[in-house]
Design an enzyme around this catalytic site. Structure first.
Site, PDB file in Angstrom:
ATOM      1  CG  ASP A 198      -7.564 -10.026  -3.884  1.00  0.00           C
ATOM      2  OD1 ASP A 198      -7.370 -11.026  -3.153  1.00  0.00           O
ATOM      3  OD2 ASP A 198      -8.690  -9.521  -4.020  1.00  0.00           O
TER       4      ASP A 198
ATOM      5  CG  ASP B 294      -8.813  -9.139   5.852  1.00  0.00           C
ATOM      6  OD1 ASP B 294      -8.168  -8.501   6.694  1.00  0.00           O
ATOM      7  OD2 ASP B 294     -10.053  -9.058   5.773  1.00  0.00           O
TER       8      ASP B 294
ATOM      9  CE  LYS C   7      -7.218  -5.121   4.621  1.00  0.00           C
ATOM     10  NZ  LYS C   7      -8.685  -5.143   4.790  1.00  0.00           N
TER      11      LYS C   7
ATOM     12  CG  ASP D  36     -15.378  -6.544  -4.524  1.00  0.00           C
ATOM     13  OD1 ASP D  36     -14.498  -7.303  -4.077  1.00  0.00           O
ATOM     14  OD2 ASP D  36     -16.584  -6.681  -4.255  1.00  0.00           O
TER      15      ASP D  36
HETATM   16  P1  IMP Z   1      -9.368 -13.498   4.199  1.00  0.00           P
HETATM   17  O1  IMP Z   1      -9.945 -14.868   4.063  1.00  0.00           O
HETATM   18  O2  IMP Z   1      -9.943 -12.786   5.385  1.00  0.00           O
HETATM   19  O3  IMP Z   1      -7.864 -13.480   4.208  1.00  0.00           O
HETATM   20  O4  IMP Z   1      -9.863 -12.619   2.991  1.00  0.00           O
HETATM   21  C1  IMP Z   1      -9.935 -13.131   1.757  1.00  0.00           C
HETATM   22  C2  IMP Z   1     -10.586 -12.298   0.700  1.00  0.00           C
HETATM   23  O5  IMP Z   1     -11.359 -11.218   1.218  1.00  0.00           O
HETATM   24  C3  IMP Z   1      -9.544 -11.638  -0.166  1.00  0.00           C
HETATM   25  O6  IMP Z   1      -9.060 -12.515  -1.157  1.00  0.00           O
HETATM   26  C4  IMP Z   1     -10.340 -10.495  -0.749  1.00  0.00           C
HETATM   27  O7  IMP Z   1     -11.046 -10.910  -1.888  1.00  0.00           O
HETATM   28  C5  IMP Z   1     -11.280 -10.110   0.358  1.00  0.00           C
HETATM   29  N1  IMP Z   1     -10.766  -8.944   1.109  1.00  0.00           N
HETATM   30  C6  IMP Z   1     -10.034  -8.933   2.245  1.00  0.00           C
HETATM   31  N2  IMP Z   1      -9.730  -7.685   2.628  1.00  0.00           N
HETATM   32  C7  IMP Z   1     -10.281  -6.863   1.709  1.00  0.00           C
HETATM   33  C8  IMP Z   1     -10.295  -5.435   1.532  1.00  0.00           C
HETATM   34  O8  IMP Z   1      -9.743  -4.615   2.303  1.00  0.00           O
HETATM   35  N3  IMP Z   1     -10.967  -4.984   0.434  1.00  0.00           N
HETATM   36  C9  IMP Z   1     -11.597  -5.801  -0.451  1.00  0.00           C
HETATM   37  N4  IMP Z   1     -11.588  -7.131  -0.339  1.00  0.00           N
HETATM   38  C10 IMP Z   1     -10.945  -7.661   0.732  1.00  0.00           C
HETATM   39 MG    MG Z   2      -9.764 -12.604  -3.177  1.00  0.00          MG
END
Ligand code: IMP
Ligand code: MG
Length: 176
Positions: free
Chosen positions: A101, A104, A132, A160
């Site tokens: 989805d 981040d 992002k 969510d």
């Molecule tokens: P990462 O490991 O920081 O890249 O983030 C991974 C997971 O965090 C994503 O697959 C999302 O499920 C959740 N996530 C990251 N950013 C957001 C946001 O802005 N809203 C909701 N869920 C987020």
């Molecule tokens: Mg996710």
């Protein structure tokens, strides 16, 4: 303005723009993966709506499965990434597409890619609806990206806030 739990959110990307982008990505995959029978692996829970819409636009032979990892609590990433669970398929020699989805910090994806790479797929690429770029801890190749967004918290279309807001058809951003 939409209230979810204790916070207000406003539309960032309307459903019609999301659908147009999903079709665009599917068309790229239809070309790039023709005759490769790719296996799309959705990262639960956030990717389930995106993957289902994307899958419906696929015109080539392709398969789908899901796996789970967890690194996110409430409004921020915990940075702790647990092991992948729930993947029963043999992915060796398969053309694998990880479907996310949102990317981040990128920590989830780094971890998922490492673990899936050990299972010797024929190829391993990433499809993410959102990214992002400012939040990414290190550069990471993202093969198919829907929208690049600012480093703000978003919900809707599968994403969510404490379990809520996944059912919103638009992608909505925290309003200050
Ligand atoms: P990462 O490991 O920081 O890249 O983030 C991974 C997971 O965090 C994503 O697959 C999302 O499920 C959740 N996530 C990251 N950013 C957001 C946001 O802005 N809203 C909701 N869920 C987020
Ligand atoms: Mg996710």
């Amino acid at each position: 303005m939409q209230k979810v739990k204790d916070k207000y959110f406003k539309t960032l990307i309307p459903a019609v723009d999301i659908q147009a982008k999903v079709t665009e990505i599917a068309n790229l995959l239809n070309t790039d993966y023709a005759d490769k029978n790719p296996l799309l692996i959705g990262v639960l829970n956030g990717s389930f709506i995106f993957l289902s819409d994307l899958f419906k636009c696929m015109k080539i032979d392709c398969e789908v499965t899901f796996m789970r990892v967890s690194s996110y609590e409430s409004l921020r990433s915990t940075g702790k990434v647990t092991q992948i669970i729930g993947l029963k398929e043999d992915i060796s020699n398969r053309h694998v597409l990880i479907v996310e989805d949102i990317v981040d910090t990128g920590q989830t994806l780094v971890n998922v890619k490492e673990q899936l790479a050990k299972l010797k797929p024929a190829s391993l690429k990433v499809v993410t609806l959102l990214n992002k770029p400012e939040a990414m801890l290190k550069p990471l190749p993202l093969d198919y990206v829907g929208f690049k967004i600012k480093n703000d918290f978003v919900i809707g279309y599968g994403l969510d806030y404490d379990g809520l807001g996944r059912n919103l058809p638009d992608i909505c951003v925290l309003a200050d």
